[in-house]
Scaffold this motif. Structure first.
Motif: not given
Ligand code: F0G
Length: 433
Positions: A270-293
């Protein structure tokens, strides 16, 4: 949840009094600390979990090289080194790690009726699990903070990784394991790399309570996933998945499914995705859904997601064949629950039988994983059957540890060897001509 853990949080700004490129911040009250000035695993003010924050967050074109240290611009050190630690010049201790395969699994993909399914096999790291990604950074931090004894509580893989990285760094290593509940391959690894192994008459959670107290008393440097530097290394799983999936599939995956124990990996992704969004390297809509098992016998995280609770309630009694995730208190839940919720993901529990079946399915594709790892595939199947995951989703399952970690589980999941006479006719009679 604090605003800082929202996917919409602005990029952090360097706090007054910190001149390093990164610092530690409390996820609850926002207090900040210089990264290496003192050994610190929790906030001095409120006891909240800490995370590393950066003044500059990198975009994709700033990465070069291979493995974990390809992503050095997103990590607290500029490089990983293969030699012993050097207090004058802190760096990661590298074996090296990362750059693991993103397998195609056409059989399982077709069987599950999914558009695209890939398996990121973290069992292909130097000690056979994803823990190596955390240790290359975390053990590097030891030199920076100036402690000479390493310690962890473990269901096995953390201890195997810490023992190897401790040996590489020439540091004393102490590991606390729940007696009788750690797979043979993992104990063997910790032993041969010369860790001092203490078997506790209790669960993993009891071991972690003890190690935390040892660390608080300054007796050892804690390398469980409460250590904020360790999770930085594990972030690179997410970076590798996104980069490779994009290059090979032409876009980012819709969902990442992973086993949950302490929820350190969930927090790190999640931190990886958050930082990529903040850097403008990943659109918020492209963030994968994290699914825990989780395994049904050790599912406090799933319970919290299903009930919508703010936090996780510790389970005192846990049991599962997937001993790696036999954990009653996911200590990184405050970081991981927002990750599942903010990305639109979910969490699901699976039985030990479902886990073993998934382990066999992966084995039929030539991929050998330990039971906890197979939980990701078992969970994906369960969610497909419940209709919670659509056929057009592009999914990556994380398999966290190698098959040989737990030879007993592999043997129990398979047919027994057949005794045969010591001649060709006996062999042919048995196998048929
Ligand atoms: N899979 C494997 C193979 C593991 O060893 C672990 C955790 C997990 C999944 C869960 O990861 O804690 O980040 O949610 N193993 C730890 C250990 C607890 O001591 O080796 P998590």
């Amino acid at each position: 949840m604090t605003d800082a853990l929202s996917l919409d949080a602005p990029a952090p700004t360097r706090p007054d009094g910190v001149d390093a490129d990164c610092w530690l911040a409390c996820i609850d009250c926002g207090a900040t600390y210089p990264p290496f000035a003192a050994v610190r695993y929790a906030c001095d003010d409120c006891g909240g979990l800490l995370e590393v924050r950066y003044a500059d967050l990198p975009d994709w074109d700033e990465f070069s090289g291979r493995g974990v240290w390809r992503y050095a611009d997103a990590l607290p050190f500029e490089t990983g080194r293969t030699g012993p630690v050097d207090p004058e010049n802190p760096a990661g201790v590298s074996l090296p790690e990362g750059d693991t395969p993103l397998y195609e699994v056409p059989g399982i993909e077709a069987d599950l009726g999914l558009d695209r399914l890939r398996v990121k096999h973290e069992g292909m790291n130097p000690t056979g699990s994803f823990k190596d990604r955390g240790m290359t950074v975390g053990v590097g931090a030891v030199a920076a903070v100036g402690v000479d004894r390493l310690a962890c509580a473990s269901t096995g893989n953390t201890s195997a990784a810490l023992a190897a990285y401790g040996a590489r760094a020439d540091l004393e290593t102490l590991v606390l394991l729940p007696a009788g509940k750690v797979a043979a391959g993992k104990v063997a690894q910790a032993a041969i790399h010369d860790a001092r192994i203490l078997e506790v008459d209790g669960n993993f959670d009891d071991c972690l309570d003890i190690v935390q107290e040892l660390a608080n008393r300054g007796e050892a440097y804690l390398l469980n996933s409460l250590n904020p530097f360790r999770l930085e290394g594990q972030k690179t799983i997410g970076l590798e998945i996104l980069e490779r999936f994009r290059d090979e599939e032409g876009g980012f995956p819709d969902r990442i499914v992973l086993p949950v124990g302490n929820a350190g990996n969930t927090a790190a992704l999640y931190k990886c995705f958050r930082e990529l969004v903040q850097a403008g390297a990943l659109a918020r809509a492209d963030v994968p859904k994290l699914t825990g098992v989780q395994a049904a016998g050790a599912a406090p995280f799933v319970e919290a997601i299903e009930s919508g609770a703010e936090g996780v309630e510790r389970w005192d009694h846990v049991e599962t064949r997937a001993t790696a995730i036999r954990i009653g208190e996911p200590v990184n839940a405050p970081k991981a629950l927002p990750g599942v919720r903010e990305t639109g993901g979910t969490a699901v529990a699976v039985t030990d039988e479902q886990i073993t079946e998934a382990q066999r399915e992966l084995a039929r594709e030539g991929i050998g994983v330990e039971p906890a790892s197979a939980a990701s595939i078992a969970g994906l199947r369960e969610l497909r059957e419940r209709g919670e995951i659509d056929a057009d989703e592009r999914v990556v399952c994380l398999t966290t540890g190698h098959l040989l970690k737990d030879p007993e589980a592999a043997t129990a999941a398979s047919d027994d060897p057949e005794p045969v006479g010591n001649d060709v006719d006996a062999v042919l009679e048995l196998v048929g001509e």
